[in-house]
Design an enzyme around this catalytic site. Structure first.
Site, PDB file in Angstrom:
ATOM      1  CG  ASP A 478      -1.095  -2.359   4.780  1.00  0.00           C
ATOM      2  OD1 ASP A 478      -2.074  -2.797   4.155  1.00  0.00           O
ATOM      3  OD2 ASP A 478       0.042  -2.858   4.713  1.00  0.00           O
ATOM      4  CG  ASP A 548       0.476  -6.808  -0.998  1.00  0.00           C
ATOM      5  OD1 ASP A 548       0.713  -5.590  -1.030  1.00  0.00           O
ATOM      6  OD2 ASP A 548       0.169  -7.420   0.041  1.00  0.00           O
TER       7      ASP A 548
HETATM    8  C1  DGJ Z   1       0.677  -5.288   2.928  1.00  0.00           C
HETATM    9  C2  DGJ Z   1       1.019  -4.217   1.944  1.00  0.00           C
HETATM   10  O1  DGJ Z   1       0.234  -4.311   0.804  1.00  0.00           O
HETATM   11  C3  DGJ Z   1       2.503  -4.289   1.637  1.00  0.00           C
HETATM   12  O2  DGJ Z   1       2.827  -3.394   0.618  1.00  0.00           O
HETATM   13  C4  DGJ Z   1       3.236  -3.994   2.896  1.00  0.00           C
HETATM   14  O3  DGJ Z   1       2.973  -2.686   3.298  1.00  0.00           O
HETATM   15  C5  DGJ Z   1       2.845  -4.979   3.987  1.00  0.00           C
HETATM   16  N1  DGJ Z   1       1.410  -5.074   4.140  1.00  0.00           N
HETATM   17  C6  DGJ Z   1       3.447  -4.603   5.295  1.00  0.00           C
HETATM   18  O4  DGJ Z   1       2.998  -5.354   6.326  1.00  0.00           O
END
Ligand code: DGJ
Length: 739
Positions: A478, A548
């Site tokens: 991430d 997301d």
């Molecule tokens: C952003 C990501 O896109 C999510 O899927 C998740 O992993 C969160 N961060 C976790 O902090």
């Protein structure tokens, strides 16, 4: 042979299976673009393409040669200050402060194949069997500076990859800008298709006709960004998914970029692709060289589906890690939207066990397993187990997952640091900050200076230890914030503009070391969803979390936009709970799965909280995806362009290479009142073959399914609108050839 050089006439003709890219040595010694488009025969000269005539009111090469006017000439790598006033491809400042260069052609080199670049992601042809690389050398005698323009022709995929290298044999210089590719087109009658949006709304298609002046997409966030993706298309106004001329441009880079199209006074168009000149500069000492990242160019006259498909083939053959290209990606369940950071091993185990019972293949533990991270205020950088949550360590938990027969994946955010962390206590100076200035937080976190080798070493050591302890199968990498107050504490003042590029080179070094040390671990890149969805990342991590936003209806726009420049198996797509976490929308579990099948499929919800009926549905979905996974992940993807598709109705299809199987989807956002009979027009089938649809008794010829369409029953069940809502409805058609 795909590259033809005519030394006498100074013509270079780069041919792919269906295209020609031609340039020549100009009268001033620099290179001029001649033609890029559908394939032309190889000739000694192209008088109709290279003729010049004098125009009034502009600069000329010399007093005598008055028909050579740079403003009117298409160039390969233009500079500013000698009579061409369009945006330049590069700019160099010499010792005396001058920005004028005079490069002259000094020969070329032609080799089979394509070497990988040493310090950054790149295209490659390791077997040297279907590409050729041409390096054209130019020299500025005064500066003692060499410029190499590098071209690789990937014949079968109709792709040309370009970059530029500066080699300094003289006094130190400063590179103000160094774009990777320039393409001067003879007219500007094109639509600019860009893929823009925001967090949770990434890569929506925007299509606008070019207008006079400069139009651009870019990032200055030090990552390619949710807002503007580096991929774009120039298409003739009438071109659509099925037909018409289009150029595609992409960039093998993950940092600040700029893609610019300038329509000039003569209505010609100049395209530039490269590192964003804003926040960039490079000091080039004697004996040093600088190579730009690579730009990817492609052309077709067969429409936008063909454009996407040839790019997809190029990625498969010459960009992605060959180990994963043909490897089926596992069906995963991720605990993020199920638990967020509120979990313990005891809370997770029932989800893991149920996942196994439903046929899911991998459990991915997301954010919150390390340090003392119960919310987003702490622990980034402390890559060791939170023993409150896992008393046998993360290795113990991984063992339990593996013993159940599931693969195990883990979340990291390697580039980040929390103030509340052991890492910050030990190395406060590793955090990116400008001396004497405030630091701008985002999500309560800061960024590590990845340009420092010791930071990369630390991360290699810590992450490797966890990979070994857990026998890890997958990493979700991430990156949850853009970079501010960019400053390299170890760089001198006159190198500070190098920082953003050096940062991303450091990220690549880390990726390179980890992927080489653990070649079987599948990496999925993520940056708050789709904030770093680019070819630089894809080189190391063959799939990326697209967004997301897990709402099925939002995902239709996101995945469809993404599909113009990337293949479906390059993005993760999950079924999540309703009401959806990002838009609070209710959609059926059926629609959610049918959208997510077009991607690397998975789940992201607490399956133990679902009804027995829904769990049974999931079991069937998992079995269905396993059965057709090769088709979804490796089939040829089409966006349908039919009388029925529009803003409200989207059609997607995947077709097997041998055309004996296909799956079509029809997504209807809102149900219409009293519509005409609905037909679904397939594409890409074999017109001569006979097919069955959804295992019905009736058979159809491919021609019939494509030309006359397939009857789609109307969805209307007044008795149970909640269970079978007519809005947000998805039809799926599985098509199989009959022997
Ligand atoms: C952003 C990501 O896109 C999510 O899927 C998740 O992993 C969160 N961060 C976790 O902090």
């Amino acid at each position: 042979m795909s590259i033809h050089v005519n030394e006498k006439t100074g013509l270079f003709h780069l041919q792919t299976a269906h295209t020609s890219y031609i340039f020549r040595v100009l009268e001033n010694g620099e290179l001029g673009q001649v033609y890029y488009g559908a394939q032309l025969p190889v000739k000694d000269q192209y008088a109709n393409l290279t003729s010049m005539e004098e125009h009034d009111c502009t600069n000329t090469l010399t007093d005598e040669q008055t028909d050579f006017q740079l403003e009117l000439i298409k160039q390969e790598y233009a500079s500013l200050g000698k009579g061409d006033y369009r945006a330049p491809a590069y700019q160099i400042t010499g010792q005396n402060g001058s920005r004028i260069t005079e490069f002259a052609y000094a020969g070329y080199e032609l080799v089979d194949g394509k070497q990988r670049l040493a310090d950054q992601p790149s295209s490659f042809d390791d077997d040297h069997h279907d590409s050729q690389t041409l390096t054209v050398k130019l020299v500025d005698q005064l500066l003692k500076l060499e410029l190499h323009l590098n071209y690789t022709v990937f014949e079968g995929e109709d792709v040309i990859v370009r970059s530029a290298t500066f080699l300094n044999h003289g006094e130190p210089l400063f590179i103000n800008r160094a774009m990777s590719a320039e393409l001067d087109l003879p007219d500007a009658d094109y639509d600019f298709l860009q893929f823009a949006g925001s967090w949770a709304r990434e890569r929506h298609l925007h299509r606008n006709h070019l207008r006079p002046g400069s139009q651009s997409i870019e990032s200055v966030r030090a990552h390619s960004s949710h807002q503007e993706n580096p991929f774009f298309i120039l298409a003739r106004p009438h071109a659509d998914n099925n037909q018409g001329e289009a150029f595609g441009f992409n960039f093998i880079y993950s940092g600040n970029f700029k893609d610019e199209v300038e329509v000039d006074q003569f209505d010609t168009a100049r395209v530039l692709v490269g590192i964003n000149p804003l926040e960039f500069g490079w000091r080039l000492g004697n004996g040093q060289s600088f190579q730009t990242p690579e730009a990817v160019l492609t052309y077709t006259d067969q429409g936008l589906n063909a454009l996407s498909q040839q790019l997809g083939d190029f990625y498969d053959h010459h960009l992605l890690n060959p180990h994963f290209v043909n490897q089926e990606r596992p069906i995963l369940i991720n605990n993020w939207e199920a638990t967020f950071m509120d979990f313990t091993e005891d809370k997770l185990m029932p989800i893991v066990k149920r996942a196994k019972e439903l046929g899911i293949e991998m459990f991915v533990l997301d954010d919150g397993w390390f340090g003392h991270r119960d919310d987003d205020h702490s622990s980034l950088g402390d890559w060791f187990t939170d023993e409150k949550k896992f008393n046998q360590g993360i290795g113990g938990f991984a063992n339990r997952v593996h013993e159940l027969g599931l693969k195990f994946g883990l979340w990291f955010e390697p580039e980040m640091i929390s103030i509340d962390s052991k890492l910050y206590q030990a190395h406060p100076d590793w955090l990116i900050a400008t001396p004497g200035r405030k630091q701008t937080p985002a999500r309560h976190q800061f960024v590590l200076d990845m340009s420092r080798p010791e930071v990369v070493d630390y991360l290699v050591e810590k992450i490797s230890a966890v990979i070994s302890e857990t026998k890890l199968d997958y990493i979700k990498w991430d990156m949850n914030r853009s970079i501010t107050e960019m400053y390299g504490a170890t760089l001198p003042a006159d190198r500070q503009l190098e920082f953003a590029h050096r940062y991303i080179l450091g990220v690549y070094r880390l990726y390179d070391r980890l992927t080489k040390a653990f070649p079987k671990v599948l990496f999925e890149s993520c940056a708050s969803g789709g904030g770093r969805f680019d070819l630089g990342m894809m080189y190391y991590a063959p799939q990326a979390w697209a967004s997301d936003d897990t709402d099925a209806i939002e995902r239709i726009k996101i995945q469809e936009g993404t599909s113009y420049g990337y293949r479906p198996n390059m993005w993760g797509a999950h079924v999540s709970a309703v009401p959806n976490d990002q838009v609070a929308r209710l959609t059926s579990i059926d629609t959610r799965a049918k959208v997510a099948y077009f991607g690397d499929f998975g789940y992201e919800l607490d399956i133990t909280k679902l009804s027995a009926e829904e769990q049974e549905t999931i079991k069937h979905q998992v079995a269905f995806y396993k059965q057709y996974r090769p088709l979804f992940q490796f089939g040829t993807f089409y966006r349908l362009e039919t009388p029925d598709t529009n803003e409200n109705v989207h059609g997607w299809e995947v077709v097997a290479k041998d055309k004996r199987q296909a799956i079509g989807a029809r997504f209807q956002i809102l149900n219409g009142a009293n519509p005409a009979y609905i037909r679904y027009y397939f594409t890409g089938l074999d017109p001569q073959l006979t097919y069955r649809v959804n295992d019905d008794q009736e058979t159809y010829s491919g021609a019939e399914l494509m030309k006359a369409g397939y009857f789609v029953p109307r969805v209307m069940d007044r008795t149970q609108p909640e269970k079978a809502p007519a809005d947000f409805y998805a039809h799926l058609f599985v098509v199989k050839a009959v022997d």
